[in-house]
Design a protein around this motif. Structure first.
Motif, mmCIF file in Angstrom:
data_model
loop_
_atom_site.group_PDB
_atom_site.id
_atom_site.type_symbol
_atom_site.label_atom_id
_atom_site.label_comp_id
_atom_site.label_asym_id
_atom_site.label_seq_id
_atom_site.Cartn_x
_atom_site.Cartn_y
_atom_site.Cartn_z
ATOM 1 N N ASN A 77 0.800 -1.217 0.000
ATOM 2 C CA ASN A 77 0.000 0.000 0.000
ATOM 3 C C ASN A 77 0.836 1.272 0.000
ATOM 4 O O ASN A 77 0.272 2.362 -0.073
ATOM 5 C CB ASN A 77 -0.900 0.029 1.248
ATOM 6 C CG ASN A 77 -1.965 -1.037 1.232
ATOM 7 O OD1 ASN A 77 -3.072 -0.828 0.750
ATOM 8 N ND2 ASN A 77 -1.637 -2.217 1.747
ATOM 9 N N GLU A 268 -5.730 6.458 7.856
ATOM 10 C CA GLU A 268 -6.730 5.439 7.528
ATOM 11 C C GLU A 268 -6.077 4.206 6.903
ATOM 12 O O GLU A 268 -6.435 3.072 7.220
ATOM 13 C CB GLU A 268 -7.772 6.015 6.575
ATOM 14 C CG GLU A 268 -8.899 5.046 6.255
ATOM 15 C CD GLU A 268 -9.951 5.658 5.340
ATOM 16 O OE1 GLU A 268 -10.794 4.903 4.843
ATOM 17 O OE2 GLU A 268 -9.923 6.897 5.137
ATOM 18 N N ALA A 269 -5.100 4.444 6.018
ATOM 19 C CA ALA A 269 -4.405 3.318 5.390
ATOM 20 C C ALA A 269 -3.643 2.502 6.428
ATOM 21 O O ALA A 269 -3.620 1.266 6.361
ATOM 22 C CB ALA A 269 -3.449 3.830 4.317
ATOM 23 N N GLN A 272 -6.041 0.207 8.253
ATOM 24 C CA GLN A 272 -6.400 -0.951 7.429
ATOM 25 C C GLN A 272 -5.256 -1.953 7.351
ATOM 26 O O GLN A 272 -5.467 -3.169 7.395
ATOM 27 C CB GLN A 272 -6.790 -0.490 6.011
ATOM 28 C CG GLN A 272 -8.059 0.350 5.960
ATOM 29 C CD GLN A 272 -9.270 -0.408 6.491
ATOM 30 O OE1 GLN A 272 -9.438 -1.601 6.236
ATOM 31 N NE2 GLN A 272 -10.114 0.296 7.244
ATOM 32 N N ARG A 275 -5.139 -3.885 10.582
ATOM 33 C CA ARG A 275 -6.209 -4.883 10.650
ATOM 34 C C ARG A 275 -5.879 -6.118 9.820
ATOM 35 O O ARG A 275 -6.063 -7.248 10.264
ATOM 36 C CB ARG A 275 -7.527 -4.269 10.172
ATOM 37 C CG ARG A 275 -8.143 -3.283 11.166
ATOM 38 C CD ARG A 275 -9.387 -2.634 10.583
ATOM 39 N NE ARG A 275 -10.025 -1.755 11.556
ATOM 40 C CZ ARG A 275 -11.037 -0.941 11.264
ATOM 41 N NH1 ARG A 275 -11.517 -0.893 10.025
ATOM 42 N NH2 ARG A 275 -11.554 -0.172 12.209
ATOM 43 N N ARG A 276 -5.392 -5.886 8.595
ATOM 44 C CA ARG A 276 -5.034 -7.027 7.739
ATOM 45 C C ARG A 276 -3.890 -7.830 8.343
ATOM 46 O O ARG A 276 -3.867 -9.063 8.255
ATOM 47 C CB ARG A 276 -4.659 -6.531 6.337
ATOM 48 C CG ARG A 276 -5.848 -6.134 5.492
ATOM 49 C CD ARG A 276 -5.472 -6.079 4.015
ATOM 50 N NE ARG A 276 -4.417 -5.108 3.764
ATOM 51 C CZ ARG A 276 -4.641 -3.826 3.512
ATOM 52 N NH1 ARG A 276 -5.869 -3.348 3.489
ATOM 53 N NH2 ARG A 276 -3.635 -3.007 3.276
#
Length: 434
Positions: A77, A268-269, A272, A275-276
């Motif tokens: 990302n 925000e990234a 995420q 979480r992953r």
């Protein structure tokens, strides 16, 4: 209890549950618990299985696994993958099937940094798919190349597969395993490229891109910081500056710094990504815990020793025994993910391999390569499902295109098995084999 009866109960229950669609971790745990109940009372079984699950994940070296998963998610990302794809495009040039070769090279570069076949298949395949379609590539062909090359990162260091194998095998140097993975990993990429080239030439796939020397230099300079990650992490581990676990932490910090410099991450990234990472780590650690319980049941009932005696008693021909092991591992890879396969079958086959003169580092490369092939074959090939999902193709259309690649990689597996220098040459020159 007779070891062969224990093996029949253990693997019989496991296969039945697997075919019923029970998750792999649950199938492993239930089969191990059920087999232990045939020998021990309920209370003792509950205590011992729980204890072994805890001991299985209570390892400092295994801390590298979530850290490398986190580093891979950040790279996926943080703008790093795109820079590696741009570099691969320049390297591939305009040869037939250049975008397919770009896919392979990008998987080799990105996979060696992320250590995840699934992450490579998603990141590289997702980025290149539309471009390949626009230049007239058959989507099934493009997807098959992505599938066949995505697992290269499981061999080229730094790789979590080598860390897990070293943990189970005991006394095997992670540094030696890292260095041993370079030649098999590069050969795997080259084999996929050769098959892709033959098909592309027949179909007339050519790239329309033209890159000037100046543009190529710019692309290379943009990719250098990402490529330095391998030198920093692997070089530091080999030099003894830090352990594999500490190297994984360095990789996370390095990827974070690069991603922020590229301005590719925000709050925000990061949430995420966290979480992953937690989700993926939970899956891996549950597999490790369940597989550790199964490994204890096998050791307690004498299953590895019985299998070793049966194979060595049937024939003393090392060539035949290694061939039989390869067949079993390839079949196992069709049903098991690489992590549980390493945890379950290392205790079974490693003693046989070492009794026949195979170095544990060499066997590790054979085992990991066999499992790499397993990730791309149905019915449980994780990379197969991810890559087809990313490209929007169907498994039915991709599998026929994938068969030549799988056959070529099986040939490479045979070569790696019977030519030890391909795995042991580099670590031997560096004095890592002890």
């Amino acid at each position: 209890m007779d070891p062969l009866l224990a093996a029949g109960a253990l693997f019989g229950i496991f296969l039945v549950l697997l075919f019923l669609g029970v998750p792999i971790s649950a199938s492993i745990l239930v089969s191990a618990f059920s087999t232990a109940l045939l020998i021990l009372p309920w209370t003792a079984t509950t205590y011992v299985v729980g204890q072994q699950m805890n001991l299985g994940v209570e390892s400092f070296s295994l801390l590298a696994v979530p850290l490398f998963i986190l580093a891979g998610n950040i790279m996926n990302n943080g703008g790093i993958a795109q820079r590696l794809i741009d570099l691969a495009l320049v390297i591939a040039g305009r040869v037939p099937g250049s975008l397919a070769h770009t896919n392979v090279l990008a998987n080799m570069l990105f996979g060696s940094l992320s250590g995840s076949a699934v992450a490579s298949a998603a990141a590289i395949g997702g980025t290149l798919h539309e471009r390949q379609r626009a230049e007239g590539y058959d989507p099934a062909y493009s997807t098959s190349v992505n599938i066949a090359s995505a697992s290269v990162g499981l061999l080229i260091p730094p790789t979590t597969a080598a860390i897990i194998y070293a943990t189970v095998a005991g006394g095997v140097s992670v540094s030696a395993l890292f260095m041993a993975g370079y030649v098999p990993g590069i050969l795997m990429g080259l084999v996929v490229m050769v098959v892709a080239f033959i098909v592309a030439r027949r179909r007339g796939y050519r790239s329309t891109q033209r890159v000037t020397p100046r543009e190529a230099l710019v692309v290379l300079l943009r990719a250098v910081p990402s490529l330095l990650l391998v030198i920093v992490v692997v070089g530091g581990i080999i030099a003894g500056a830090f352990t594999a676990t500490e190297g994984a932490a360095v990789a996370v910090v390095y990827c974070l710094v690069l991603s922020f410099l590229y301005r590719a991450l925000d709050r925000e990234a990061l949430v995420q990504i966290a979480r992953r990472t937690v989700s993926s780590t939970g899956v891996v650690m549950l597999l490790i815990a369940a597989s550790s319980a199964m490994a204890w049941v096998m050791a307690f009932t004498g299953i590895p020793g019985a299998i070793t005696s049966a194979l060595l008693g049937a024939t003393s021909n090392a060539i035949l025994i290694f061939a039989l092991m390869l067949v079993i591992l390839l079949i196992v890879g069709m049903f098991l993910d690489i992590t549980p396969a390493i945890l379950i079958f290392t205790p079974i086959f490693l003693p046989i391999a070492t009794d026949l003169g195979m170095h544990p580092v060499h066997f590790g490369m054979v085992l990991i390569l066999a499992m790499c092939i397993g990730t791309m074959t149905p019915p449980v090939g994780s990379v197969l499902f991810v890559a087809t999902g990313v490209s929007g193709t169907t498994i039915e259309s991709v599998v026929p295109r994938l068969i030549p690649q799988v056959l070529a990689l099986v040939g490479l597996l045979v070569l790696i098995t019977y030519v030890p220098v391909l795995s042991l040459g580099i670590p031997g020159m560096l004095g890592l084999l002890g």
